[in-house]
Design an enzyme around this catalytic site. Sequence first.
Site, PDB file in Angstrom:
ATOM      1  CE  LYS A 113      -0.552   0.074   5.047  1.00  0.00           C
ATOM      2  NZ  LYS A 113      -1.526  -0.059   6.155  1.00  0.00           N
TER       3      LYS A 113
ATOM      4  CE1 TYR B 168      11.039  33.498  -0.472  1.00  0.00           C
ATOM      5  CE2 TYR B 168      10.479  31.205   0.003  1.00  0.00           C
ATOM      6  CZ  TYR B 168      10.599  32.253  -0.901  1.00  0.00           C
ATOM      7  OH  TYR B 168      10.273  32.055  -2.211  1.00  0.00           O
TER       8      TYR B 168
END
Length: 400
Positions: free
Chosen positions: A39, A266
């Site tokens: 999965k 930033y």
Amino acid sequence: MQLMPNNRWIEVDIDALVHNLEAVRSLLKENTRLIAVLKANAYGLGAVGTARVLARHGVDYFAVTFPEEAFELREGGISTDILVFAPAGEREIEKAVEQGLTLTVASYRDYRLASEAASRFNKKVRIHLKIDTGLGRFGVTADRALELARLIHYDQWLVLEGLYTHFAEAGARSPKFTQSQFEQLQKTVDALTSNGIRPALIHCCNSAAALRFPEMHLDAVRIGTLLGGQHPAGHVPNKIKLKNPYRFKARVTAVREMPAGSYLGYYRTYRTRAASKIAVVPVGFADGLGLEALSRPGSWFDLFKIIAKLVGSYLNLSRFTVKVKIGKDEYPVRGKVFMQFCLVELPPDFPVEPGTVVEVPVKRTLAPSDIRRAYIENGCLVEAEGDDEGVLGAKREVVE
């Protein structure tokens, strides 16, 4: 020759994967079947490539959560048994029947859709009946299991191959709830058996339970985490040695020489203390770097660890700093991670240039599924997703 034509990729070490497979097999009795769970794109390793490797080494049963995951395996040439865990819609079930998948029935609706699709295609369909013994996700309650099992058993189009449940806390300190779930499953099996119904595959163990409760292995175990080289969390005995088959790699895009006192990223959250080389690496938030799968803390201690990690990261403490690996050494990511880049601080004389390979700590389940995987055996590339050659065994030298 470059390993991959793009600037970031995931390497899967086939030797490590096979090592983990054999380690898991060492836990099992001869009559216990291994269902390999693939999965979530095989927990980030790449479902099709991982399935091909495991199939070559004798794994003949796979499981996934959703039908589309099973369809991908079929399209990739995987012809072995595949169990689908989650309930599906009418169109998905029709395609699943057409492709010979094994379906989970967790309600009367699931049974009806499976039976109708099987009759339309004039094709027998194997079914695993899911019992909810306490996880609360989906499944028929134990008191209604016999009724639904009879419907499946006597349906001319369906074959009741399996019966299973899923443990809620196999890694919890106390085993009592897991034991109570197991007892519910056993009582359900006894009720079915007394009515002449005995599915061939009774299963309940995931990776954690398979390690902790060998008496619960029954006819099959469902193993995903262990094959990927990760030990389950919680109070689980570490009975086998695992190897990590996963590496997220990228090539440096640019190199900057920065004087002491330079701000990075930033909001200028980091300032260099000395002259440095800054490597720009094309991996960021969009690739899963710096992201954490955060859920509600399970205890006060869990909450404390989360807070400590945040504080340590804010203070740029080395232990809590994200680091990349170049060669055998690790170097820190500085400043805020960008959407598609990050900045790595290196000594001013460090030999780095555009194209240098960097290993980046992106968690495997957070990495985008469309990033290409390269399958490596004995240090050589044997297959890459989307590779035109794409033939197992056609080994090419890995050049980094």
